[in-house]
Design a protein around this motif. Structure first.
Motif, PDB file in Angstrom:
ATOM      1  N   ALA A  64       0.830  -1.207   0.000  1.00  0.00           N
ATOM      2  CA  ALA A  64       0.000   0.000   0.000  1.00  0.00           C
ATOM      3  C   ALA A  64       0.862   1.254   0.000  1.00  0.00           C
ATOM      4  CB  ALA A  64      -0.911  -0.004   1.216  1.00  0.00           C
ATOM      5  N   ASN A 102       9.425   5.299   0.116  1.00  0.00           N
ATOM      6  CA  ASN A 102       8.800   4.544  -0.956  1.00  0.00           C
ATOM      7  C   ASN A 102       9.845   3.776  -1.766  1.00  0.00           C
ATOM      8  OD1 ASN A 102       7.712   5.110  -4.171  1.00  0.00           O
ATOM      9  ND2 ASN A 102       6.482   3.930  -2.753  1.00  0.00           N
ATOM     10  N   ASP A 145      -4.037  -5.819  -4.372  1.00  0.00           N
ATOM     11  CA  ASP A 145      -3.796  -4.386  -4.299  1.00  0.00           C
ATOM     12  C   ASP A 145      -4.625  -3.778  -3.167  1.00  0.00           C
ATOM     13  OD1 ASP A 145      -2.114  -4.676  -6.387  1.00  0.00           O
ATOM     14  OD2 ASP A 145      -3.379  -3.658  -7.876  1.00  0.00           O
ATOM     15  N   ALA A 146      -4.170  -2.622  -2.691  1.00  0.00           N
ATOM     16  CA  ALA A 146      -4.839  -1.991  -1.552  1.00  0.00           C
ATOM     17  C   ALA A 146      -5.991  -1.098  -1.973  1.00  0.00           C
ATOM     18  CB  ALA A 146      -3.823  -1.176  -0.763  1.00  0.00           C
ATOM     19  N   ASP A 147      -6.140  -0.864  -3.268  1.00  0.00           N
ATOM     20  CA  ASP A 147      -7.036   0.208  -3.720  1.00  0.00           C
ATOM     21  C   ASP A 147      -8.475  -0.229  -3.989  1.00  0.00           C
ATOM     22  OD1 ASP A 147      -6.501  -1.364  -5.858  1.00  0.00           O
ATOM     23  OD2 ASP A 147      -5.731   0.217  -7.154  1.00  0.00           O
ATOM     24  N   GLN A 185      -9.512  -2.355  -5.996  1.00  0.00           N
ATOM     25  CA  GLN A 185      -9.777  -2.775  -7.375  1.00  0.00           C
ATOM     26  C   GLN A 185      -9.854  -4.300  -7.461  1.00  0.00           C
ATOM     27  OE1 GLN A 185      -6.864   0.106  -9.699  1.00  0.00           O
ATOM     28  NE2 GLN A 185      -8.693  -0.319 -10.898  1.00  0.00           N
ATOM     29  N   LYS A 221      -4.440   2.549 -20.422  1.00  0.00           N
ATOM     30  CA  LYS A 221      -3.768   1.527 -19.634  1.00  0.00           C
ATOM     31  C   LYS A 221      -4.025   0.144 -20.200  1.00  0.00           C
ATOM     32  CE  LYS A 221      -3.053   1.991 -15.081  1.00  0.00           C
ATOM     33  NZ  LYS A 221      -3.583   2.317 -13.753  1.00  0.00           N
ATOM     34  N   ARG A 239     -11.094   2.229  -9.693  1.00  0.00           N
ATOM     35  CA  ARG A 239     -10.476   2.829  -8.512  1.00  0.00           C
ATOM     36  C   ARG A 239     -11.416   3.884  -7.950  1.00  0.00           C
ATOM     37  NH1 ARG A 239      -5.785   4.259  -5.740  1.00  0.00           N
ATOM     38  NH2 ARG A 239      -4.067   2.989  -6.493  1.00  0.00           N
ATOM     39  N   LYS A 251      -5.280   7.925  -6.654  1.00  0.00           N
ATOM     40  CA  LYS A 251      -5.050   7.719  -8.081  1.00  0.00           C
ATOM     41  C   LYS A 251      -3.955   6.690  -8.318  1.00  0.00           C
ATOM     42  CE  LYS A 251      -2.270  11.994  -8.632  1.00  0.00           C
ATOM     43  NZ  LYS A 251      -1.431  11.930  -7.516  1.00  0.00           N
TER      44      LYS A 251
HETATM   45  N1  UDP Z   1       1.977   0.402  -4.725  1.00  0.00           N
HETATM   46  C1  UDP Z   1       3.027   0.313  -3.807  1.00  0.00           C
HETATM   47  N2  UDP Z   1       4.165   1.038  -4.031  1.00  0.00           N
HETATM   48  C2  UDP Z   1       4.318   1.845  -5.131  1.00  0.00           C
HETATM   49  C3  UDP Z   1       3.269   1.919  -6.073  1.00  0.00           C
HETATM   50  C4  UDP Z   1       2.111   1.167  -5.840  1.00  0.00           C
HETATM   51  O1  UDP Z   1       2.919  -0.395  -2.811  1.00  0.00           O
HETATM   52  O2  UDP Z   1       5.362   2.472  -5.256  1.00  0.00           O
HETATM   53  C5  UDP Z   1       0.733  -0.350  -4.498  1.00  0.00           C
HETATM   54  C6  UDP Z   1      -0.514   0.494  -4.513  1.00  0.00           C
HETATM   55  O3  UDP Z   1      -0.755   1.130  -3.270  1.00  0.00           O
HETATM   56  C7  UDP Z   1      -1.573  -0.517  -4.861  1.00  0.00           C
HETATM   57  C8  UDP Z   1      -0.843  -1.474  -5.795  1.00  0.00           C
HETATM   58  O4  UDP Z   1       0.560  -1.268  -5.541  1.00  0.00           O
HETATM   59  O5  UDP Z   1      -2.012  -1.224  -3.720  1.00  0.00           O
HETATM   60  C9  UDP Z   1      -1.172  -1.228  -7.257  1.00  0.00           C
HETATM   61  O6  UDP Z   1      -0.990   0.153  -7.571  1.00  0.00           O
HETATM   62  P1  UDP Z   1      -2.003   0.932  -8.509  1.00  0.00           P
HETATM   63  O7  UDP Z   1      -3.400   0.647  -8.121  1.00  0.00           O
HETATM   64  O8  UDP Z   1      -1.584   2.379  -8.506  1.00  0.00           O
HETATM   65  O9  UDP Z   1      -1.682   0.301  -9.927  1.00  0.00           O
HETATM   66  P2  UDP Z   1      -2.741   0.085 -11.106  1.00  0.00           P
HETATM   67  O10 UDP Z   1      -3.962  -0.573 -10.534  1.00  0.00           O
HETATM   68  O11 UDP Z   1      -3.039   1.455 -11.613  1.00  0.00           O
HETATM   69  O12 UDP Z   1      -2.012  -0.783 -12.088  1.00  0.00           O
END
Ligand code: UDP
Ligand code: MG
Length: 324
Positions: free
Chosen positions: A17, A77, A100-102, A104, A138, A207, A211
């Motif tokens: 996260a 980070n 993922d934490a978001d 999704q 994407k 999401r 972002k």
């Molecule tokens: N995440 C992380 N470190 C980072 C970038 C992303 O831990 O430097 C985590 C983020 O919090 C999320 C997951 O990786 O839980 C996926 O990221 P994101 O949703 O932004 O990617 P997407 O769904 O857009 O591919």
């Protein structure tokens, strides 16, 4: 990286996260709700990848509410791969699921993924965001990325980069994910010898908060990473086999041409024929270059061997806090 021989739990859920404070409470509650319907012992490991928002405090509050929660907080980070790797090392479950934490990825998928590992004998099951809720900027490059990776790796997955994946514990304990390599975990696992790689169509959501943390540059870096994975997995242990092989080839070609040039000159001399000086022929310079490049490659191989044998662990992530 030694496999933990006897996991103490049935299931570890690992959540990287980075600035996801808005989503985390809902996600942890949802996972808990789903798992309440099952008898499995589990832990939820949130790896806070140096968030600048309220994630730190929030994890303390959540820990009081949800005892199976553990949190590891990075000082800054380091990226998703670092977060996953750290979660893998901390995991105590026989099955490890990442998400993922978001919000999704859908926690409702957890039980089915768990069973595919324990009952169907898969080493790794990757989610497939069959109906995907992301902008086309994407999804389109992602299609290309997946096609290339499928081709190069020979693994028939549709969605390599899906955050929702399940593993047998031995897999996560024996692979190493760094850089931006989280996109290629199935490839890394395959190279490590885990062949039973499966796929499950999973539900995906748009999401809601925050972002995306990844921009378009992910595809260039991603592709370079794929090249290094192909290279590293083949030659990591023996750089000499790659560089030495090319070096010997180049050196031999150069040496043969030189011998031919000298031999021809001697032969012409002996028979009183006209001949050109060796150094007056372009071929000679090509041969010389080839010999030098050959020697250089050979030395590179030696240096590579020395680096491989002395390199420290690549991941020295500073952990600011562990909440258990
Ligand atoms: N995440 C992380 N470190 C980072 C970038 C992303 O831990 O430097 C985590 C983020 O919090 C999320 C997951 O990786 O839980 C996926 O990221 P994101 O949703 O932004 O990617 P997407 O769904 O857009 O591919
Ligand atoms: Mg996301």
């Amino acid at each position: 990286m030694n496999p933990t021989p006897d996991p103490t739990l049935d299931l570890s859920i690992i959540i990287p996260a980075y600035n996801e404070a808005e989503s985390l409470p809902e996600l942890i509650a949802w996972i808990t709700r789903v798992l309440a319907g099952h008898a499995w012992t589990y832990e939820i490991i949130v790896v806070d990848d140096g968030s600048e928002d309220q994630t730190g405090q929030l994890l303390h509050t959540l820990k009081k509410q949800y005892p199976p929660l553990r949190a590891i907080r990075f000082l800054r980070n380091y990226g998703k791969s670092a977060a996953l790797q750290t979660g893998f090392e901390a995991a105590r479950g026989a099955v490890v699921i990442t998400m993922d934490a978001d919000l999704q990825d859908d926690p409702e998928e957890i039980p089915a993924l768990y069973r595919m590992i324990t009952e169907e004998g898969y080493d790794l099951v990757s989610g497939w965001k069959y109906k995907r809720y992301d902008p086309w900027s994407k999804t389109l490059p992602s299609k290309l990325f997946n096609a290339v990776t499928r081709r190069l790796s020979g693994i028939p997955l549709h969605d390599f980069n899906c955050g929702l994946k399940a593993y047998r514990c031995e897999v996560v304990k024996s692979i190493e994910v760094y850089g931006e390599m989280h996109r290629y975990i199935p490839v890394i696992a395959k190279w490590a010898g885990f062949k039973r790689i499966g796929e499950k169509k999973v539900k995906h959501h748009p999401r809601r908060y925050g972002k995306t943390k990844f921009g378009i540059e992910r595809f260039l870096f991603g592709f370079l990473d794929l090249l290094s994975i192909q290279f590293v997995s083949r030659f990591r242990k023996r750089p000499m086999h790659f560089f030495g092989g090319l070096g010997v080839l180049s050196f031999t070609i150069g040496a043969l041409i030189t011998l031919w040039l000298i031999g021809y000159k001697l032969w012409a001399l002996a028979h009183g024929l006209h001949y050109r000086e060796v150094t007056a022929q372009p071929l000679f310079y090509l041969a010389l270059t080839s010999i030098i490049i050959g020697a250089q490659l050979f030395l590179t191989g030696f240096l590579g061997e020395m680096i491989v044998n002395t390199a420290p662990k690549r991941h020295d992530y500073v952990i600011a806090e562990v909440i258990e």
